[in-house]
Design an enzyme around this catalytic site. Structure first.
Site, short mmCIF file in Angstrom:
data_model
loop_
_atom_site.label_atom_id
_atom_site.label_comp_id
_atom_site.label_asym_id
_atom_site.label_seq_id
_atom_site.Cartn_x
_atom_site.Cartn_y
_atom_site.Cartn_z
N ARG A 232 0.97 -1.29 0.07
CA ARG A 232 -0.13 -0.01 -0.05
C ARG A 232 1.00 1.25 -0.16
O ARG A 232 0.72 2.17 -0.73
CB ARG A 232 -1.02 -0.16 1.40
CG ARG A 232 -1.95 1.06 1.21
CD ARG A 232 -2.88 1.46 2.40
NE ARG A 232 -3.62 2.44 2.63
CZ ARG A 232 -4.50 2.80 3.48
NH1 ARG A 232 -5.07 1.98 4.25
NH2 ARG A 232 -5.06 3.86 3.29
N ASN B 154 -10.49 -4.70 -0.75
CA ASN B 154 -10.29 -3.69 -1.75
C ASN B 154 -9.48 -4.10 -2.95
O ASN B 154 -8.61 -5.06 -2.89
CB ASN B 154 -9.94 -2.24 -1.25
CG ASN B 154 -11.28 -1.70 -0.70
OD1 ASN B 154 -12.24 -1.25 -1.42
ND2 ASN B 154 -10.97 -0.89 0.46
N CYS C 155 -19.14 -1.87 0.37
CA CYS C 155 -18.37 -1.13 1.00
C CYS C 155 -18.82 -0.26 2.41
O CYS C 155 -20.19 -0.08 2.41
CB CYS C 155 -17.92 0.16 0.02
SG CYS C 155 -17.06 1.53 0.51
N ASP C 156 -17.84 0.05 3.36
CA ASP C 156 -18.52 0.60 4.60
C ASP C 156 -18.59 2.34 4.36
O ASP C 156 -19.10 3.04 5.18
CB ASP C 156 -17.56 0.45 5.60
CG ASP C 156 -16.22 1.01 5.65
OD1 ASP C 156 -15.76 1.56 4.56
OD2 ASP C 156 -15.31 0.74 6.64
N HIS D 61 -16.75 3.81 -4.40
CA HIS D 61 -15.98 4.86 -4.06
C HIS D 61 -16.29 6.03 -5.08
O HIS D 61 -15.26 6.71 -5.49
CB HIS D 61 -14.38 4.54 -3.86
CG HIS D 61 -14.24 3.49 -2.78
ND1 HIS D 61 -12.76 3.68 -2.36
CD2 HIS D 61 -15.05 3.36 -1.64
CE1 HIS D 61 -12.88 2.84 -1.17
NE2 HIS D 61 -14.30 2.55 -0.78
N TYR E 81 -14.91 10.09 -1.76
CA TYR E 81 -13.76 9.76 -2.33
C TYR E 81 -13.75 10.33 -3.97
O TYR E 81 -12.68 10.31 -4.49
CB TYR E 81 -14.05 8.17 -2.85
CG TYR E 81 -13.21 7.12 -1.82
CD1 TYR E 81 -11.78 7.06 -1.80
CD2 TYR E 81 -14.10 6.98 -0.64
CE1 TYR E 81 -11.38 6.22 -0.59
CE2 TYR E 81 -13.36 6.05 0.37
CZ TYR E 81 -12.01 5.71 0.41
OH TYR E 81 -11.45 5.05 1.34
N ARG F 149 -0.96 8.12 3.85
CA ARG F 149 -1.78 7.39 4.61
C ARG F 149 -1.56 6.10 5.19
O ARG F 149 -1.55 5.62 6.18
CB ARG F 149 -3.21 7.08 3.98
CG ARG F 149 -4.18 6.57 4.71
CD ARG F 149 -4.86 7.32 5.81
NE ARG F 149 -5.68 6.70 6.80
CZ ARG F 149 -5.80 6.74 8.24
NH1 ARG F 149 -5.33 7.94 8.67
NH2 ARG F 149 -6.53 6.07 8.74
#
Ligand code: NAD
Ligand code: G6P
Ligand code: MN
Length: 441
Positions: A93, A147, A169-170, A199, A264, A284
């Site tokens: 990531r 994801n 998705c939350d 998103h 998003y 992030r």
């Protein structure tokens, strides 16, 4: 009441303890007889699993708990697989976020080049999980939140069209809760209309159960403050960088003044702003490794050392209770209305019927049934068509091993300024992902 057997795939996830605690807190409405953790990184999983084992003995000794790296053991005799894997973990990531930033392009977990790189890693891992599930428990449902959900969903549509996989998705859940704080309503008492890709979407209507239109109040508030509200008591999305994201919704609203935006969209509508406000050396991924990952694993070690969870328990991830809502909807055929990522089939009337879209659905024992959202306007439709093509090209590139298609995907992403920048980013990402991507020719 039926009792269910669950496997959590991605047992070593930072979300696992909070979700397990949440499920134990919801046993009265979603009874569980067996809970297993499965991960392909045994060491990472074991730290969390040992601590969860101690907690389970104290709070729910009647639930059979175990953990394994063996797919057969994990997937035999299960009703639901809750999947939250991260292929390549935070180390990858971090590269997804930092490589595009070298070229002054948005570096984000699921959006732009980072999301595309992550998608190319996730497809293989997800297809493997589905194969295990279908081999060992053919009736099992997979509730997937791994994801990038839209690319995973498109890959499922193409490669596993008959599999019982529901992608969710939350973010809409979390933002709806913020709307609840703003409008002074319980989110469960709010009916919404929504269209988009994962998103990448907009609420077109938010109403009270009695039909009162909450949009005027919400639009007015969000135009000034975004979704920032002092009243929010959340278990996630509270770090300063997330607060900035909630706030930025005010600027997203300016482009579509009648709709409430998914946060998003900032990566597509204001990529220059995002790049300017991102430290290319500390993204992030670094915040999460220094924050959530450290906290969750320290709590686990403390529990193991003490031999008890008393005094140092994991916290309940209430935000994740939508996962139980979803499992109940399928398990007990509640036909609850929830936003899911599903094949359009006319729900967005003037959009590709085969696109994987995010829309409100009625969820029952046969899965989600999309609800008609009607026609959408030119601006949002144009953005969605471009983004859908990006997601499709990624899946095609993965299946065919096509360098050209992945280059096209990056070039088409609204976050990338030109084909030449796309190529430079692609070549760097390809080198970094050698271990994970199929070979591209
Ligand atoms: P994490 O890295 O802490 O956990 C992921 C786990 O998956 C790791 O333990 C890793 O070893 C394991 N894993 C990787 N590949 C695997 C494979 N092929 N088979 C089995 N296990 C595998 O990550 P996290 O931050 O806790 O997030 C987990 C996932 O949940 C990510 O995909 C994240 O994007 C996703 N997520 C989605 C939503 C949503 O709204 N859809 C919300 C939050 C998190
Ligand atoms: C939201 C999104 C998820 C995403 C997460 C990232 O919940 O819906 O899809 O994975 O944010 O949060 P993080 O804290 O890891 O940056
Ligand atoms: Mn999400």
């Amino acid at each position: 009441m039926k009792k269910f057997s669950i496997v959590i795939a991605g047992g070593g996830s930072t979300y696992t303890p909070g979700i397990v605690m949440m499920m134990m807190d919801n046993l009265h409405r979603f009874p569980i007889r067996s809970l297993k953790l499965y991960d392909n990184d045994g060491e990472r999983q074991e730290t969390l699993a040992k601590a969860i084992g101690i907690v389970m003995k104290e709070i729910a000794p009647e639930v059979d708990f175990s953990y394994t790296t063996d797919p057969k053991e994990a997937f035999t005799d299960v009703d639901f697989c809750m999947a939250h894997i991260r292929v390549g973990k935070y180390a990858m990531r971090e590269l997804d976020e930092k490589i595009p930033m070298k070229y002054h392009v948005v570096g984000q977990e699921t959006c732009g080049p980072g999301g595309i790189a992550y998608g190319m890693r996730s497809i293989g891992g997800m297809m493997e999980l589905i194969d295990f599930m279908e081999k060992y428990s053919p009736d099992c449902w997979m509730l997937n939140y791994s994801n990038p959900a839209s690319i995973v969903a498109e890959a499922c549509r193409v490669l596993k069209p008959h599999s019982k996989v529901l992608n969710i998705c939350d973010m809409p859940v979390g933002t709806k809760r913020r709307m609840g704080y703003i409008a002074g309503r319980d989110p469960k008492d709010m009916d919404v209309k929504y269209f988009g890709l994962n998103h990448f979407g907009w609420w077109t209507s938010v109403k009270d159960k009695d039909g009162t239109d909450l949009m005027p109040q919400l639009l007015d508030y969000v135009s000034k403050n975004g979704y920032l509200t002092e009243k929010a008591v959340e278990t996630q999305h509270m770090d300063e960088s997330w607060q900035q994201t909630h706030k930025k919704a005010a600027d997203l609203l300016k482009l579509s003044p009648d709709f409430l935006p998914n946060t998003y969209l900032k990566y597509y509508l204001y990529p220059d702003y995002v790049v300017e406000h991102t430290d290319p050396c500390h993204t992030r991924a670094n915040e999460v490794m220094e924050g959530r990952e450290k906290e969750v694993f320290s709590a686990a070690r403390a529990i193991i050392e003490a031999g008890t969870a008393k005094g140092s328990a994991f916290s309940i991830d209430n935000h994740a209770s939508f996962i139980v809502d979803l499992a109940c909807a399928i398990g007990f055929n509640t036909r609850e209305q929830m936003l899911c990522i599903v094949e359009n089939k006319g729900a967005i009337s003037n959009f590709d019927p085969t696109a994987m879209v995010e829309v409100p659905c009625l969820v029952g024992n046969e899965g989600p049934e999309p609800l008609c959202q009607g026609n959408i306007p030119t601006f949002e439709k144009g953005m969605m068509e471009e983004q859908l093509a990006v997601e499709r090209l990624v899946v095609e590139a993965w299946i065919e091993g096509s360098y050209l298609k992945l280059w096209q995907a990056l070039t088409l992403s609204k976050t990338v300024p030109s084909a030449s920048v796309a190529k430079q980013i692609l070549d760097d990402l390809m080198e970094a992902n050698k271990e994970y991507w199929p070979e591209l020719k």
